[in-house]
Scaffold this motif. Structure first.
Motif, PDB file in Angstrom:
ATOM      1  N   LEU A 150      18.006  -7.623  53.369  1.00  0.00           N
ATOM      2  CA  LEU A 150      18.775  -6.915  52.064  1.00  0.00           C
ATOM      3  C   LEU A 150      18.049  -5.396  52.022  1.00  0.00           C
ATOM      4  CD1 LEU A 150      19.001  -9.505  49.508  1.00  0.00           C
ATOM      5  CD2 LEU A 150      20.506  -8.944  51.089  1.00  0.00           C
ATOM      6  N   GLY A 151      16.806  -5.041  52.315  1.00  0.00           N
ATOM      7  CA  GLY A 151      16.464  -3.952  52.212  1.00  0.00           C
ATOM      8  C   GLY A 151      16.857  -2.870  53.268  1.00  0.00           C
ATOM      9  N   GLY A 152      17.124  -3.528  54.467  1.00  0.00           N
ATOM     10  CA  GLY A 152      17.467  -2.893  55.679  1.00  0.00           C
ATOM     11  C   GLY A 152      19.217  -2.487  55.339  1.00  0.00           C
ATOM     12  N   LEU A 153      19.536  -3.720  54.661  1.00  0.00           N
ATOM     13  CA  LEU A 153      21.116  -3.274  54.361  1.00  0.00           C
ATOM     14  C   LEU A 153      21.358  -2.295  53.553  1.00  0.00           C
ATOM     15  CD1 LEU A 153      22.448  -6.938  53.842  1.00  0.00           C
ATOM     16  CD2 LEU A 153      23.065  -5.274  55.629  1.00  0.00           C
ATOM     17  N   LEU A 154      20.444  -1.713  52.760  1.00  0.00           N
ATOM     18  CA  LEU A 154      20.622  -0.476  51.708  1.00  0.00           C
ATOM     19  C   LEU A 154      20.388   0.677  52.522  1.00  0.00           C
ATOM     20  CD1 LEU A 154      20.877   0.861  48.985  1.00  0.00           C
ATOM     21  CD2 LEU A 154      18.301   0.447  48.760  1.00  0.00           C
ATOM     22  N   ARG A 155      19.496   0.660  53.720  1.00  0.00           N
ATOM     23  CA  ARG A 155      19.552   1.902  54.364  1.00  0.00           C
ATOM     24  C   ARG A 155      20.549   2.079  55.362  1.00  0.00           C
ATOM     25  NH1 ARG A 155      14.357   3.033  53.801  1.00  0.00           N
ATOM     26  NH2 ARG A 155      12.422   1.812  53.796  1.00  0.00           N
ATOM     27  N   ASP A 156      21.131   0.995  55.947  1.00  0.00           N
ATOM     28  CA  ASP A 156      22.294   1.085  56.444  1.00  0.00           C
ATOM     29  C   ASP A 156      23.600   1.763  55.635  1.00  0.00           C
ATOM     30  OD1 ASP A 156      21.082  -0.225  58.629  1.00  0.00           O
ATOM     31  OD2 ASP A 156      22.084  -1.882  58.454  1.00  0.00           O
ATOM     32  N   TRP A 157      23.501   1.091  54.344  1.00  0.00           N
ATOM     33  CA  TRP A 157      24.769   1.764  53.639  1.00  0.00           C
ATOM     34  C   TRP A 157      24.452   3.156  53.234  1.00  0.00           C
ATOM     35  CZ3 TRP A 157      23.702  -3.221  49.795  1.00  0.00           C
ATOM     36  CH2 TRP A 157      24.049  -4.300  50.246  1.00  0.00           C
ATOM     37  N   THR A 158      23.060   3.438  53.065  1.00  0.00           N
ATOM     38  CA  THR A 158      22.862   4.795  52.788  1.00  0.00           C
ATOM     39  C   THR A 158      23.137   5.769  53.832  1.00  0.00           C
ATOM     40  OG1 THR A 158      21.068   4.139  51.355  1.00  0.00           O
ATOM     41  CG2 THR A 158      20.987   6.411  51.922  1.00  0.00           C
ATOM     42  N   ALA A 159      23.179   5.270  55.042  1.00  0.00           N
ATOM     43  CA  ALA A 159      23.267   6.278  56.086  1.00  0.00           C
ATOM     44  C   ALA A 159      24.731   6.367  56.138  1.00  0.00           C
ATOM     45  CB  ALA A 159      22.725   5.356  57.603  1.00  0.00           C
ATOM     46  N   ALA A 160      25.557   5.275  55.848  1.00  0.00           N
ATOM     47  CA  ALA A 160      27.200   5.573  55.926  1.00  0.00           C
ATOM     48  C   ALA A 160      27.628   6.281  54.774  1.00  0.00           C
ATOM     49  CB  ALA A 160      27.746   4.033  56.022  1.00  0.00           C
ATOM     50  N   TYR A 161      27.133   5.836  53.646  1.00  0.00           N
ATOM     51  CA  TYR A 161      27.572   6.499  52.349  1.00  0.00           C
ATOM     52  C   TYR A 161      26.929   7.253  51.537  1.00  0.00           C
ATOM     53  CZ  TYR A 161      30.201   2.025  53.435  1.00  0.00           C
ATOM     54  OH  TYR A 161      30.593   0.989  54.422  1.00  0.00           O
ATOM     55  N   GLY A 162      25.881   8.074  52.027  1.00  0.00           N
ATOM     56  CA  GLY A 162      24.806   8.509  51.339  1.00  0.00           C
ATOM     57  C   GLY A 162      25.153   9.216  50.253  1.00  0.00           C
ATOM     58  N   PRO A 163      25.958  10.364  50.210  1.00  0.00           N
ATOM     59  CA  PRO A 163      26.401  11.053  48.941  1.00  0.00           C
ATOM     60  C   PRO A 163      27.382  10.348  47.837  1.00  0.00           C
ATOM     61  CG  PRO A 163      27.719  11.821  50.886  1.00  0.00           C
ATOM     62  CD  PRO A 163      26.995  10.937  51.233  1.00  0.00           C
ATOM     63  N   ARG A 164      27.776   9.256  48.410  1.00  0.00           N
ATOM     64  CA  ARG A 164      28.667   8.555  47.281  1.00  0.00           C
ATOM     65  C   ARG A 164      28.115   8.184  46.309  1.00  0.00           C
ATOM     66  NH1 ARG A 164      33.864   7.568  48.996  1.00  0.00           N
ATOM     67  NH2 ARG A 164      34.092   6.004  47.510  1.00  0.00           N
ATOM     68  N   LEU A 165      28.656   7.930  45.109  1.00  0.00           N
ATOM     69  CA  LEU A 165      28.255   7.228  43.894  1.00  0.00           C
ATOM     70  C   LEU A 165      27.998   5.764  44.170  1.00  0.00           C
ATOM     71  CD1 LEU A 165      27.023   7.924  40.837  1.00  0.00           C
ATOM     72  CD2 LEU A 165      29.710   7.642  40.252  1.00  0.00           C
ATOM     73  N   ALA A 166      26.750   5.141  43.934  1.00  0.00           N
ATOM     74  CA  ALA A 166      26.549   3.817  44.057  1.00  0.00           C
ATOM     75  C   ALA A 166      26.441   3.270  42.734  1.00  0.00           C
ATOM     76  CB  ALA A 166      25.332   3.797  44.753  1.00  0.00           C
ATOM     77  N   VAL A 167      25.746   3.571  41.817  1.00  0.00           N
ATOM     78  CA  VAL A 167      25.211   2.782  40.525  1.00  0.00           C
ATOM     79  C   VAL A 167      25.755   3.760  39.406  1.00  0.00           C
ATOM     80  CG1 VAL A 167      23.529   1.717  39.197  1.00  0.00           C
ATOM     81  CG2 VAL A 167      23.848   1.400  41.724  1.00  0.00           C
ATOM     82  N   GLY A 187      25.372   3.398  34.891  1.00  0.00           N
ATOM     83  CA  GLY A 187      24.857   2.766  33.760  1.00  0.00           C
ATOM     84  C   GLY A 187      23.981   3.414  32.911  1.00  0.00           C
ATOM     85  N   GLY A 188      24.211   3.266  31.495  1.00  0.00           N
ATOM     86  CA  GLY A 188      23.412   3.808  30.601  1.00  0.00           C
ATOM     87  C   GLY A 188      23.071   5.439  30.729  1.00  0.00           C
ATOM     88  N   GLY A 189      23.949   6.086  31.110  1.00  0.00           N
ATOM     89  CA  GLY A 189      24.002   7.652  31.313  1.00  0.00           C
ATOM     90  C   GLY A 189      23.561   7.833  32.511  1.00  0.00           C
ATOM     91  N   THR A 190      22.936   7.016  33.350  1.00  0.00           N
ATOM     92  CA  THR A 190      22.397   7.288  34.779  1.00  0.00           C
ATOM     93  C   THR A 190      23.585   7.112  35.696  1.00  0.00           C
ATOM     94  OG1 THR A 190      20.162   6.653  34.114  1.00  0.00           O
ATOM     95  CG2 THR A 190      20.874   6.520  36.568  1.00  0.00           C
ATOM     96  N   ARG A 191      23.582   8.220  36.913  1.00  0.00           N
ATOM     97  CA  ARG A 191      24.263   7.932  38.010  1.00  0.00           C
ATOM     98  C   ARG A 191      23.609   8.206  39.270  1.00  0.00           C
ATOM     99  NH1 ARG A 191      29.357   8.375  35.457  1.00  0.00           N
ATOM    100  NH2 ARG A 191      30.512   8.794  37.291  1.00  0.00           N
ATOM    101  N   LEU A 192      23.725   7.124  40.106  1.00  0.00           N
ATOM    102  CA  LEU A 192      22.652   7.336  41.365  1.00  0.00           C
ATOM    103  C   LEU A 192      23.718   7.413  42.515  1.00  0.00           C
ATOM    104  CD1 LEU A 192      19.950   4.565  40.272  1.00  0.00           C
ATOM    105  CD2 LEU A 192      19.989   7.009  40.290  1.00  0.00           C
ATOM    106  N   THR A 193      23.623   7.961  43.471  1.00  0.00           N
ATOM    107  CA  THR A 193      24.004   8.172  44.801  1.00  0.00           C
ATOM    108  C   THR A 193      23.373   7.051  45.526  1.00  0.00           C
ATOM    109  OG1 THR A 193      22.846   9.876  45.698  1.00  0.00           O
ATOM    110  CG2 THR A 193      24.871  10.519  44.574  1.00  0.00           C
ATOM    111  N   GLY A 215      31.592   1.134  47.916  1.00  0.00           N
ATOM    112  CA  GLY A 215      32.171   1.340  46.442  1.00  0.00           C
ATOM    113  C   GLY A 215      31.087   1.662  45.299  1.00  0.00           C
ATOM    114  N   THR A 216      31.541   1.661  44.100  1.00  0.00           N
ATOM    115  CA  THR A 216      30.634   2.005  42.955  1.00  0.00           C
ATOM    116  C   THR A 216      30.386   0.872  41.925  1.00  0.00           C
ATOM    117  OG1 THR A 216      31.377   4.308  43.273  1.00  0.00           O
ATOM    118  CG2 THR A 216      30.379   3.474  40.964  1.00  0.00           C
ATOM    119  N   VAL A 217      29.124   0.556  41.527  1.00  0.00           N
ATOM    120  CA  VAL A 217      29.078  -0.708  40.640  1.00  0.00           C
ATOM    121  C   VAL A 217      28.490  -0.049  39.143  1.00  0.00           C
ATOM    122  CG1 VAL A 217      27.292  -2.420  40.033  1.00  0.00           C
ATOM    123  CG2 VAL A 217      27.907  -1.979  42.466  1.00  0.00           C
TER     124      VAL A 217
END
Length: 546
Positions: free
Chosen positions: A37-54, A56-62, A261-263
């Motif tokens: 699962l940690g490796g999957l996040l690296r793969d997703w970051t490589a593919a979608y790095g600047p896209r909005l991921a999360v 919540g509560g005033g925080t926005r994380l790519t 996508g975005t959560v």
């Protein structure tokens, strides 16, 4: 089963693996792809790095920011001494700290034990001891409850908890945000290792722990995203508690991130919290338990919040009535997708090309081509096609045994590895399942499976009560309400409902397990073999209380 446990014991000491030949087949078939699962996040970051991921509560994380924060927290956790295989009790609401912590633990090979915000000392103390957790991560306060006070109670019962980490004001403990260090390399866990421990509904009186591996849970999320047709334009609202299997990976947070996508994290599934987020973030997908859906439908009739972006409403956790399913497109302007699944594994979804009557009246068909289902009678014999029986299942994402529960596993699994779900179901020729009820004695309240035995044990502790039988009564607002049928102690009067609830709260019982109704009887109706006849009790009490 004793829940006394030493964290010094390795995680593997409580696990039931898949047979080697079965595991090899799942790998060869591509279900298990060897990624963590940690490796999957690296793969997703490589593919979608600047896209909005999360959000919540005033925080926005790519994706890149989420990946970097997970790396920094992983290093900080390692500095605290948290090591591969260590269990970490996690009790957080829907806040951005949750996905950061989840992936940080995955990077370390440490194992989150995902508890729910509604759990209290009864459940958390038991899970701390059962898991051998070395750390406990909480919010400071949520919904008016101070989790720091609970942490003190848990440490009294599980002194091996070395760390309490708090999202927010830490009080006497350590702030989670201070768990931060320069990123560094960590030994990558094996993809067959346990990635997380989910919490069961507790049908035997106390919750059980469900081990999910990197391989099987990654497949769970990836295949669910495909079945639900998620893509990079998906904006998923996590309205239910994110530690639930449903909003976490069915397809939930993990399935949404898998496609770019975005959560969006909602503090509550209530319309006044969820509707503004749907409008502001242009949410396309969300998931609810059936008792909440009429509330959303009723609110949508008069609320003018723009919900036009919403495309799919998933319904799962208990059976959705066909009547309510038909109302969803009319009131919310989106399609409904029925989902029947379990944290233990098997998932069933209705699909976008299913006819309307299938969507409205069934609970979906299996996710995987290698989901093996049997429907059996009380003697364990396969019933005729189309008949109702207990659903048994095994497959590439269904566990082979609860964690550290050999006595339970002896009856919850067949000798050849089928999980006995306790669900009564029938299967249509199309493969879709129609769920007809439960074999086990549980009450499905607000989508939570509550053990009747557990409720009865706590209620019987009241000094004015000699005996208790807990039954579920149909309730349109809750799915089922919990009715505590009691025989008062000699010379005593039964407590009122507020008195009983106050007593149970003082015992540390979670709010979702508290009775909604109490009924006093002189004696219980009994079956021919002398057991309490709950069917007769339910029939007697089915009429609404005055």
């Amino acid at each position: 089963m004793s829940d006394t446990y030493s964290p010094a014991l390795p995680l593997s000491s409580g696990l039931t693996p898949w047979p080697p030949e079965t595991a090899a087949r799942y790998r060869a078939s591509g279900y298990w792809d060897g990624r963590t699962l940690g490796g999957l996040l690296r793969d997703w970051t490589a593919a979608y790095g600047p896209r909005l991921a999360v959000v919540g509560g005033g925080t926005r994380l790519t994706y890149r920011q989420l990946d970097e924060r997970a790396d920094r927290m992983a290093a900080g956790l390692a500095d605290l001494g948290i090591a591969p295989g260590d269990r970490v009790l996690v009790q957080l609401p829907n806040v951005p700290a949750f996905p950061v912590l989840f992936f940080a633990l995955a990077r370390l090979g440490a194992v989150p034990v995902l508890t729910l915000p509604a759990h209290r000392i009864t459940e958390i103390g038991h899970l701390a001891r059962l898991s051998g957790a070395v750390a406990y991560v909480i919010a400071d306060e949520a919904a008016g409850f101070d989790y720091r006070t609970l942490a003190g109670q848990v440490r009294e019962q599980a002194p091996e908890l070395s760390h309490v980490l708090v999202a927010g004001d830490p009080g006497p403990y350590r702030a989670l945000e201070s768990v931060d260090a320069e990123p560094r390399a960590h030994r990558e866990p094996d993809s067959g290792d346990v990635a997380l421990l989910l919490v069961s509904g507790g049908t035997t009186g106390v919750p059980k722990l469900i081990p999910r591996t990197h391989d099987d849970y990654g497949y769970n999320a990836r295949a669910s995203a495909e079945a639900c047709e998620l893509d990079a334009g998906t904006v998923y609202l996590a309205a239910l508690p994110i530690a639930h299997n449903f909003p976490l990976a069915c397809p939930g947070m993990l399935g949404t991130l898998a496609v770019g996508g975005t959560v969006v994290l909602a503090p509550s599934p209530a319309p006044d919290a969820a509707f503004p987020l749907i409008a502001a973030e242009r949410v396309t997908h969300t998931a609810l338990v059936p008792p909440l859906i009429p509330l959303w439908l009723g609110t949508a009739e008069w609320d003018d919040t723009d919900l036009s972006s919403l495309r799919v409403l998933q319904a799962g956790g208990s059976k959705l009535s066909a009547e309510v399913a038909r109302e969803v497109p009319r009131q919310l302007g989106c399609v409904v997708q029925q989902v029947f699944g379990m944290a233990e594994g098997l998932l069933n979804y209705t699909r976008s090309d299913d006819p309307a009557d299938i969507v409205e009246t069934t609970q979906g068909r299996p996710l995987s081509g290698d989901d093996e289902l049997r429907i059996v009678d009380a003697e364990g014999r396969d019933v005729a096609p189309g008949e109702t029986g207990e659903l048994l299942v095994r497959g590439p994402y269904t566990l082979r045994g609860y964690y550290r529960a050999p006595e339970v596993n002896a009856t919850a699994f067949t000798a050849d590895g089928y999980y006995c779900s306790g669900d009564l179901a029938r299967q249509l020729p199309s493969g879709h399942l129609v769920v007809e009820g439960r074999v086990k004695d549980t009450i499905d309240r607000h989508g939570e499976s509550v053990s009747a035995e557990e409720v009865e044990t706590h209620v019987r502790a009241h000094p004015a009560i000699a005996a208790c039988a807990a039954v579920g009564l149909t309730d349109p607002a809750r799915g089922e309400q919990i009715c505590a049928v009691v025989v008062p102690a000699a010379g005593a009067a039964a407590p009122t409902l507020p008195e009983l609830r106050a007593f149970l709260i003082a015992r540390g019982v979670a709010a979702f397990k508290l009775p909604d109704r109490i009924a006093a009887v002189g004696e219980f109706p009994l079956t021919a073999i002398g057991k309490v006849d709950k069917r007769a009790l339910t029939a007697r009490l089915a009429a609404p209380a005055d």
